[in-house]
Design an enzyme around this catalytic site. Structure first.
Site, mmCIF file in Angstrom:
data_model
loop_
_atom_site.group_PDB
_atom_site.id
_atom_site.type_symbol
_atom_site.label_atom_id
_atom_site.label_comp_id
_atom_site.label_asym_id
_atom_site.label_seq_id
_atom_site.Cartn_x
_atom_site.Cartn_y
_atom_site.Cartn_z
ATOM 1 N N HIS A 1 0.908 -5.832 -1.615
ATOM 2 C CA HIS A 1 0.673 -5.475 -3.031
ATOM 3 C C HIS A 1 0.389 -3.978 -3.228
ATOM 4 C CE1 HIS A 1 -4.034 -6.047 -3.354
ATOM 5 N NE2 HIS A 1 -3.687 -5.393 -2.271
ATOM 6 N N ASP B 1 -3.319 -1.602 12.446
ATOM 7 C CA ASP B 1 -3.727 -0.872 11.237
ATOM 8 C C ASP B 1 -3.663 0.619 11.549
ATOM 9 O OD1 ASP B 1 -5.275 0.032 8.814
ATOM 10 O OD2 ASP B 1 -5.640 -2.118 8.609
ATOM 11 N N GLY C 1 -1.140 2.268 14.213
ATOM 12 C CA GLY C 1 0.177 2.745 13.814
ATOM 13 C C GLY C 1 0.345 2.747 12.319
ATOM 14 N N ASP C 2 1.539 3.160 11.899
ATOM 15 C CA ASP C 2 1.868 3.232 10.475
ATOM 16 C C ASP C 2 3.051 2.296 10.238
ATOM 17 O OD1 ASP C 2 2.896 3.861 8.001
ATOM 18 O OD2 ASP C 2 2.705 6.038 8.258
HETATM 19 C C1 LIG Z 1 -6.278 -3.691 0.939
HETATM 20 S S1 LIG Z 1 -6.602 -3.419 2.616
HETATM 21 C C2 LIG Z 1 -6.569 -5.064 3.283
HETATM 22 C C3 LIG Z 1 -7.289 -5.184 4.577
HETATM 23 C C4 LIG Z 1 -7.349 -6.603 5.162
HETATM 24 N N1 LIG Z 1 -6.040 -7.135 5.440
HETATM 25 C C5 LIG Z 1 -8.106 -7.509 4.215
HETATM 26 O O1 LIG Z 1 -7.525 -8.380 3.597
HETATM 27 O O2 LIG Z 1 -9.332 -7.317 4.087
HETATM 28 C C6 LIG Z 1 -5.068 -2.738 3.192
HETATM 29 C C7 LIG Z 1 -5.063 -2.410 4.672
HETATM 30 O O3 LIG Z 1 -3.777 -1.837 4.987
HETATM 31 C C8 LIG Z 1 -3.990 -0.722 5.833
HETATM 32 N N2 LIG Z 1 -2.858 0.207 5.684
HETATM 33 C C9 LIG Z 1 -2.567 0.989 4.628
HETATM 34 N N3 LIG Z 1 -1.454 1.693 4.846
HETATM 35 C C10 LIG Z 1 -1.022 1.339 6.082
HETATM 36 C C11 LIG Z 1 0.086 1.734 6.873
HETATM 37 N N4 LIG Z 1 0.963 2.637 6.423
HETATM 38 N N5 LIG Z 1 0.229 1.180 8.100
HETATM 39 C C12 LIG Z 1 -0.660 0.275 8.571
HETATM 40 N N6 LIG Z 1 -1.741 -0.149 7.843
HETATM 41 C C13 LIG Z 1 -1.907 0.375 6.614
HETATM 42 C C14 LIG Z 1 -5.305 -0.150 5.359
HETATM 43 O O4 LIG Z 1 -5.906 0.692 6.312
HETATM 44 C C15 LIG Z 1 -6.110 -1.392 5.057
HETATM 45 O O5 LIG Z 1 -6.826 -1.849 6.177
#
Ligand SMILES: C[S@@+](CC[C@H](N)C(=O)[O-])C[C@H]1O[C@@H](n2cnc3c(N)ncnc32)[C@H](O)[C@@H]1O
Length: 341
Positions: free
Chosen positions: A249, A202, A229-230
Site C-alpha cells: 500500500h 527489510d 536490502g531494497d
Molecule cells: C508500513 S511498514 C510495515 C512493517 C511490518 N510489515 C508491519 O506490518 O508492521 C513498511 C515496512 O517496509 C519497509 N520498507 C520500505 N521501503 C522498503 C524497501 N524499498 N525495501 C525493503 N523494505 C522497505 C519499511 O522499513 C517498513 O518496515
C-alpha cells in the site's frame, strides 16, 4: 455527535477534527496516560505530574473525554477508559508511538498539502523534504525512523496474532516476511511453527533493530535469516511463502508491480505470495482504511486497494490471484502464487 445535529455543525466538527488529532498527540507527548494510574486523579495532581498548566490540561482532558479518551468521574477528576489506556507506553497493542507519529511535524506539513496530492496524483513528501519518506526517516531524522519502527511494531502486535491465526503454514518450509519491520509477525510464526524457518527482509537500518529473538544468540536465530536490502532493487530471498504486510500500500501500481516481479523472479514456482492489507471494499472499518488511503497518497504516492484492484496488480506482475481471506483484525490476506507449480 448525533446524526440529528444540524449539517453545518457536523461539517464544522469535521473541519476542526484536526484539533482532536492534535489533542491525542499532545496527550501522548505529555505522557498523560502513563501518569494516570488505576484510580481517578484530580486535574491539579495530573498537571503537577506531567508538568502542565492545570487550567489548560483541564481543557485538553475535556476535549479528549468528549471522544471517549479519559472520562470525568467527578468535577475536574479524570479516570482511564479503554481508549486512554492504549495511550500508555506499556499497553499491549497500544497506540502511543502511533499517536506521536501521526501528529509529528512532518505529518502536519504533508497533510496540509493534500489538495495538491489529489491534483497531481503524487506524494508531496519529496517536494517538502527533497527525498522519499524512508530515506528521510533513515537519514535526516533517525529518531523519527525509530519512532516509525516502534509504532509499527506495537500496533502490529495484535494484528500479528490475528494474521498468524488465519495463515496456514502446514506446507511451508520457509516463510519470508518482506518489509517485515522488526520481525514481530515472523517471530510469532516461528514460535508457533517449530518446523518452519524464516527470513526477515527489510531496509538495512530496520534489520539492525530486529527483534533480539531473531538475531544472533536469540532463541530463534537458528531458524531465521536476516536479510537487508531494497525490494525496488531486488528481493534475493528463497521461500515457499512470502508475506508483505502493510507494504504494497506504500506504492502506486507501477512500483508495486515492479516489486512483485522482483519477488517472483527470486521465488520458486508455486510459491505463495500473501499481501496483508486493508481491502477497501471488504473492510469493516472503512473510516480507517479510507484515511490510510489518503495518508499513503500524500506521504508516498501509494494507495489502499479494492479486491478487483489487487487482482489486477497480481495479473500485471504475472502472478496467479487466489482471492482474499478475512482475519479477525482490520486486515485481509490477499493471496496469490507464482505460476508453474
Ligand atoms: C508500513 S511498514 C510495515 C512493517 C511490518 N510489515 C508491519 O506490518 O508492521 C513498511 C515496512 O517496509 C519497509 N520498507 C520500505 N521501503 C522498503 C524497501 N524499498 N525495501 C525493503 N523494505 C522497505 C519499511 O522499513 C517498513 O518496515
Amino acid at each position: 455527535m448525533a446524526d440529528t445535529t444540524e449539517a453545518p455543525l457536523r461539517l464544522h466538527a469535521l473541519a476542526y477534527s484536526l484539533g482532536i488529532s492534535a489533542a491525542v498527540t499532545a496527550a501522548a507527548r505529555l505522557d498523560l496516560a502513563d501518569a494516570l494510574g488505576d484510580r481517578p486523579m484530580p486535574v491539579a495532581e495530573l498537571a503537577a505530574a506531567v508538568g502542565a498548566s492545570e487550567e489548560a490540561l483541564g481543557q485538553l482532558l475535556r476535549a479528549l473525554a468528549c471522544h471517549g479518551v479519559f472520562r470525568e468521574t467527578a468535577e475536574d477528576v479524570y479516570a482511564h477508559t479503554e481508549l486512554s489506556r492504549l495511550l500508555r507506553g506499556d499497553a499491549p497493542g497500544g497506540r502511543k508511538a502511533m499517536a506521536l507519529l501521526a501528529g509529528a511535524p512532518f505529518a502536519w506539513r504533508i497533510w496540509s498539502r493534500l489538495d495538491e496530492a489529489v491534483r497531481t496524483g503524487r506524494s508531496v513528501f519529496a517536494e517538502e523534504y527533497g527525498t522519499t519518506l524512508f530515506e528521510h526517516l533513515h537519514g535526516s531524522e533517525p529518531e523519527l525512523g525509530l519512532l516509525f519502527d516502534q509504532a509499527m511494531a506495537r500496533s502490529g502486535e495484535i494484528t500479528a496474532a490475528a494474521v498468524a491465526d488465519a495463515l496456514g503454514l502446514e506446507d511451508t518450509g520457509t516463510v519470508a516476511d518482506i518489509g517485515g519491520g522488526r520481525g514481530i509477525l515472523l517471530r510469532l510464526l516461528l514460535e508457533r511453527h517449530p518446523g518452519v524457518s524464516g527470513v526477515l527482509f527489510d531496509l538495512e537500518r530496520v534489520i539492525a533493530g530486529a527483534d533480539p529473538a531473531l538475531c544472533e544468540g536469540g532463541a530463534l536465530a537458528g531458524r531465521c535469516a536476516l536479510v537487508a536490502g531494497d525490494c525496488h532493487v531486488g528481493v534475493p530471498v528463497k521461500a515457499d511463502t512470502y508475506l508483505l504486510k502493510g507494504v504494497v500500500h506504500m506504492w502506486n501500481d507501477d512500483l508495486a508491480v515492479a516489486v512483485l516481479r522482483n519477488l517472483a523472479r527470486a521465488a520458486p514456482p508455486g510459491a505463495r505470495i500473501i499481501l496483508i492489507e486493508q481491502v477497501l471494499d471488504a473492510t469493516a472499518t472503512p473510516e480507517i482504511a479510507t484515511v490510510m488511503n489518503l495518508l499513503m497518497l500524500v506521504s508516498q504516492g501509494g494507495r489502499e486497494r479494492t479486491r478487483k484492484e489487487f487482482a489486477a496488480l497480481f495479473a500485471r506482475a504475472g502472478l496467479e490471484f487466489g482471492g482474499i481471506r478475512a482475519t479477525r483484525s482490520a486486515v485481509h490476506l490477499v493471496e496469490g502464487a507464482v505460476p508453474g507449480h
